[in-house]
Structures are given as C-alpha cells and as structure tokens.
Motif scaffolding. Structure first.
Motif, mmCIF file in Angstrom:
data_model
loop_
_atom_site.group_PDB
_atom_site.id
_atom_site.type_symbol
_atom_site.label_atom_id
_atom_site.label_comp_id
_atom_site.label_asym_id
_atom_site.label_seq_id
_atom_site.Cartn_x
_atom_site.Cartn_y
_atom_site.Cartn_z
ATOM 1 N N SER A 116 45.372 11.932 9.364
ATOM 2 C CA SER A 116 44.649 11.903 10.640
ATOM 3 C C SER A 116 43.602 13.003 10.700
ATOM 4 N N ALA A 117 43.976 14.214 10.257
ATOM 5 C CA ALA A 117 43.029 15.324 10.254
ATOM 6 C C ALA A 117 41.852 15.026 9.334
ATOM 7 N N SER A 118 42.125 14.433 8.167
ATOM 8 C CA SER A 118 41.061 14.086 7.231
ATOM 9 C C SER A 118 40.070 13.129 7.861
ATOM 10 N N ASN A 119 40.570 12.108 8.564
ATOM 11 C CA ASN A 119 39.679 11.134 9.180
ATOM 12 C C ASN A 119 38.882 11.717 10.331
ATOM 13 N N MET A 120 39.521 12.553 11.147
ATOM 14 C CA MET A 120 38.810 13.153 12.274
ATOM 15 C C MET A 120 37.720 14.093 11.781
ATOM 16 N N LEU A 121 38.034 14.915 10.784
ATOM 17 C CA LEU A 121 37.043 15.845 10.247
ATOM 18 C C LEU A 121 35.974 15.110 9.440
ATOM 19 N N GLY A 122 36.358 13.990 8.830
ATOM 20 C CA GLY A 122 35.413 13.242 8.019
ATOM 21 C C GLY A 122 34.235 12.698 8.801
ATOM 22 N N VAL A 123 34.448 12.393 10.068
ATOM 23 C CA VAL A 123 33.343 11.924 10.900
ATOM 24 C C VAL A 123 32.231 12.960 10.947
ATOM 25 N N PHE A 124 32.588 14.236 10.902
ATOM 26 C CA PHE A 124 31.610 15.317 10.950
ATOM 27 C C PHE A 124 31.187 15.773 9.551
ATOM 28 N N ILE A 125 32.185 15.903 8.645
ATOM 29 C CA ILE A 125 31.925 16.517 7.344
ATOM 30 C C ILE A 125 31.232 15.569 6.370
ATOM 31 N N PRO A 166 29.032 12.954 6.528
ATOM 32 C CA PRO A 166 27.567 12.806 6.535
ATOM 33 C C PRO A 166 26.838 14.068 6.082
ATOM 34 N N ILE A 167 27.371 15.240 6.458
ATOM 35 C CA ILE A 167 26.722 16.494 6.056
ATOM 36 C C ILE A 167 26.833 16.690 4.548
ATOM 37 N N LEU A 168 28.033 16.469 3.998
ATOM 38 C CA LEU A 168 28.216 16.586 2.557
ATOM 39 C C LEU A 168 27.343 15.591 1.802
ATOM 40 N N ALA A 169 27.254 14.372 2.327
ATOM 41 C CA ALA A 169 26.434 13.352 1.665
ATOM 42 C C ALA A 169 24.970 13.781 1.612
ATOM 43 N N GLY A 170 24.460 14.274 2.723
ATOM 44 C CA GLY A 170 23.072 14.713 2.741
ATOM 45 C C GLY A 170 22.817 15.877 1.799
ATOM 46 N N TRP A 171 23.802 16.746 1.663
ATOM 47 C CA TRP A 171 23.639 17.922 0.802
ATOM 48 C C TRP A 171 23.702 17.536 -0.680
ATOM 49 N N LEU A 172 24.680 16.697 -1.041
ATOM 50 C CA LEU A 172 24.877 16.362 -2.446
ATOM 51 C C LEU A 172 23.887 15.323 -2.967
ATOM 52 N N LEU A 173 23.358 14.510 -2.060
ATOM 53 C CA LEU A 173 22.523 13.399 -2.509
ATOM 54 C C LEU A 173 21.028 13.675 -2.419
ATOM 55 N N GLN A 174 20.668 14.915 -2.181
ATOM 56 C CA GLN A 174 19.234 15.234 -2.107
ATOM 57 C C GLN A 174 18.522 14.886 -3.411
ATOM 58 N N ALA A 175 19.226 15.063 -4.520
ATOM 59 C CA ALA A 175 18.612 14.747 -5.817
ATOM 60 C C ALA A 175 18.347 13.261 -5.964
ATOM 61 N N GLN A 176 19.109 12.423 -5.203
ATOM 62 C CA GLN A 176 18.889 10.985 -5.255
ATOM 63 C C GLN A 176 17.925 10.510 -4.162
ATOM 64 N N GLY A 177 17.284 11.451 -3.480
ATOM 65 C CA GLY A 177 16.280 11.079 -2.496
ATOM 66 C C GLY A 177 16.796 10.879 -1.084
ATOM 67 N N VAL A 178 18.060 11.216 -0.822
ATOM 68 C CA VAL A 178 18.615 11.094 0.519
ATOM 69 C C VAL A 178 18.463 12.419 1.242
ATOM 70 N N GLU A 179 17.806 12.399 2.370
ATOM 71 C CA GLU A 179 17.588 13.622 3.137
ATOM 72 C C GLU A 179 18.102 13.432 4.557
ATOM 73 N N LEU A 180 18.710 14.482 5.094
ATOM 74 C CA LEU A 180 19.196 14.431 6.465
ATOM 75 C C LEU A 180 18.047 14.734 7.425
ATOM 76 N N SER A 181 17.256 13.709 7.706
ATOM 77 C CA SER A 181 16.152 13.863 8.636
ATOM 78 C C SER A 181 16.677 13.852 10.068
ATOM 79 N N PHE A 182 15.769 14.124 11.017
ATOM 80 C CA PHE A 182 16.158 14.089 12.431
ATOM 81 C C PHE A 182 16.655 12.709 12.818
ATOM 82 N N PRO A 239 30.561 7.547 19.923
ATOM 83 C CA PRO A 239 31.664 6.609 20.201
ATOM 84 C C PRO A 239 33.029 7.147 19.785
ATOM 85 N N PHE A 240 33.081 7.935 18.704
ATOM 86 C CA PHE A 240 34.352 8.518 18.284
ATOM 87 C C PHE A 240 34.884 9.465 19.356
#
Length: 328
Positions: free
Chosen positions: A135-144, A146-162, A175-176
């Motif tokens: 349960s803790a993993s899922n609740m924290l995953g909603v926040f963590i 997307p941030i991790l994805a944007g950080w790790l995938l910058q080399a693949q052209g994914v950027e956390l824009s506004f 909604p969560f």
C-alpha cells in the motif's frame, strides 16, 4: 505446466486481444480523439478509485517493522532503476529506443498490491506487513514514479515540462487525493461494489491499451520492431526479474537477517511492478505513436512476474516454517 496455467491471468489474454483489435481496427481521426478523451476520463476515474481503496492506516500501520518497509521501497524505487540503467550498457544500439524507454519506465513504477499480498499469503509470509508495504509503495508511487521517470528518461527525450506536471496533477494526483479524502464516506460503498467496479477499472485499462497501440498502428511504428527484438526484450526482462529476486533474497538473509515470513514480503513486494498504475502514468507522461512500444515491456514483465512468483510462492509454502536467520 499446471503451475504455469494457474499463474496465467485471463485478463492478460484480453489485453493482447485488445492489441489485436487495435492492429485490425485502429482508432484514427475523430475516433482517435473520442477514444483519447475517454481514456483520459478513465485515468482520472482509475486514480480516484485507487485513492478511495488504499487505506492510509494500512500503509502507515506496522511501522515498527521499518527495516522491512524501507527495504521494499528501496528495492522498488532504487534497486530497479539502478538495474535498468545498468542494462542499457548491454543493449545493442540497433534495439528500438522506445523499448529501452519502456524498460526504464517499468523500473520506476510502484509494486502491485493484490498479487503481492496474495503470493505472500500463499507462501505463508507476513501478510499484514505485505499489506503495509504494498500500500505504501502504491501511494508513494503516484508521486515518485513520474518524477523518477522524468529524471531517468531525459536521455531518451522525455522531459518534465510544465504541461506534464499539469497533467500529472490533474489526472493522477488530484483524483487520487480526492479519493483519499472521500474514502471515509464512500469506502464502504466501493467495497460493496468491488466486483462491478473491477470491470470498470479493467475496462479503462483496456481502453488505454487500445488508444496507445492504435497510435502506433496509424503511424506504422511496429515496422521498427523485429522478432529478434521481442526475443531479446523477453531475455532482458527475465534477467531483470531474476537479479531482483536474487538480490532481495540475499539482502533479507545476509544483510538484514529477516525472518522467513518477512523475507517473503521483501521478495514479493520488492520484485513486482504494477500494470494497473503503470499504464495510466504512461498515458500522461508519453505522447505520440511510441506509447505502444513503451508499455510493451511492462505488459510482458507483468505476466512473467506472475508466473515466476506463483512458482516461487509454492516453493516457499512447501518448505518447513523456519526462521531465515537460523538457516545459514
């Protein structure tokens, strides 16, 4: 063979049937717009249900076993990403970049809830701790995630824009949190209608898959993938799962000296990745026809983890109930 059959989730067959439908009758033009809007609404509804279902008490309870819960979270949000980044050095340059992105995206997702708890129960593990950790993993995953994805995938052209932050907030976080706030009043009703709502949220995920793979078919993205790419992908996912299971077992036995019951929790909660959370998050983070390829590693890993962990759970259940710290 019987164990493999029992581990197979019929819902996976529906997912691949949806891919086949998208290949034969992809949504395009106004149909794609309507389907995309419906998928966005489905994502909002999914995360509202996640918020209403997940009990904060379950996620926060049992914190006295903090070493186990931290180990699960580190396996989910640290070990997996490190392994995903390491695997890139062994992937040939000719391998489709979207599949590489999909492997990294898979690595940042939270653990599953239902299957982690179910396998822990089958293996005679610490079920209350599994409920807490998953349960803790899922609740924290909603926040963590997307941030991790944007950080790790910058080399693949994914950027956390506004715009991506805005979509994450409106389609995932809002909604969560609304579901969490209203859980006190609607939690009982959702539990009563659990069977009906399960068809609704699973239908929403099928719609997300249809929209993602339709984009790929319309833009002929699948022409970039060869059969040997899929075979290589399956090998990479098998290696990833095997390494995580081996490392979590080693940490449980040699580093933390966990009991057998807690070792089972770390194995099953720390090695899983949630398809139910991953598909909606991918729809928010990624745009364009590449989405179908990006979510393919997650879909394959999801089924493979169920098969492997079903076999592992039965092996644990067949063992005598000894503490792992007594078995050197």
């Amino acid at each position: 063979m019987k164990r493999l059959y029992q581990a197979f989730d019929p819902y996976i067959a529906l997912m691949f049937a949806t891919i086949l439908i998208a290949a034969i009758m992809p949504a395009h033009g106004k149909g794609a717009v309507v389907a995309g809007t419906a998928a966005d609404i489905g994502i909002i509804f999914l995360f509202f249900l996640y918020g209403a279902r997940l009990s904060p008490q379950a996620a926060l309870g049992g914190l006295l076993n903090w070493r186990l819960h931290i180990a699960v979270l580190l396996s989910t949000f640290a070990l997996f990403p490190v392994l995903g980044l390491s695997l890139q050095y062994f992937i040939p340059a000719s391998f489709p970049p979207a599949l590489v992105t999909g492997i990294l995206f898979l690595c940042v997702l939270p653990s599953t809830v239902q299957s982690s708890i179910a396998f822990t129960s089958i293996a005679r593990g610490n079920v209350p701790a599994a409920i807490c950790s998953a349960s803790a993993s899922n609740m924290l995953g909603v926040f963590i995630s997307p941030i991790l994805a944007g950080w790790l995938l910058q080399a693949q052209g994914v950027e956390l824009s506004f715009g991506i932050f805005r979509d994450i907030t409106l389609q995932l976080l809002a909604p969560f949190l609304a579901g969490q706030l209203l859980r006190r009043w609607i939690g009982g009703w959702i539990q009563e209608k659990k069977a009906v709502l399960s068809y609704v949220d699973r239908g929403s995920i099928l719609l997300i898959i249809y929209v993602a793979f339709s984009k790929g078919m319309v833009d002929h993205i699948w022409q970039q993938v060869e059969l040997y790419d899929l075979i290589f992908l399956f090998g990479v996912l098998t290696l990833l799962l095997a390494v995580v299971l081996a490392i979590t077992a080693l940490i449980a036995r040699k580093l933390l000296h966990l009991s057998r019951e807690d070792e089972i929790v770390l194995q099953f909660c720390g090695s899983k990745k949630s398809l139910a959370s991953g598909l909606p998050i991918s729809s928010v983070l990624f745009a364009g026809p590449q989405v179908g390829l990006i979510i393919l590693p997650l879909m394959l890993f999801h089924q493979w983890q169920l098969i492997v962990c079903a076999v592992l759970a039965r092996r644990y259940a067949a063992q005598p109930e000894l503490k792992t710290d007594l078995v050197k």
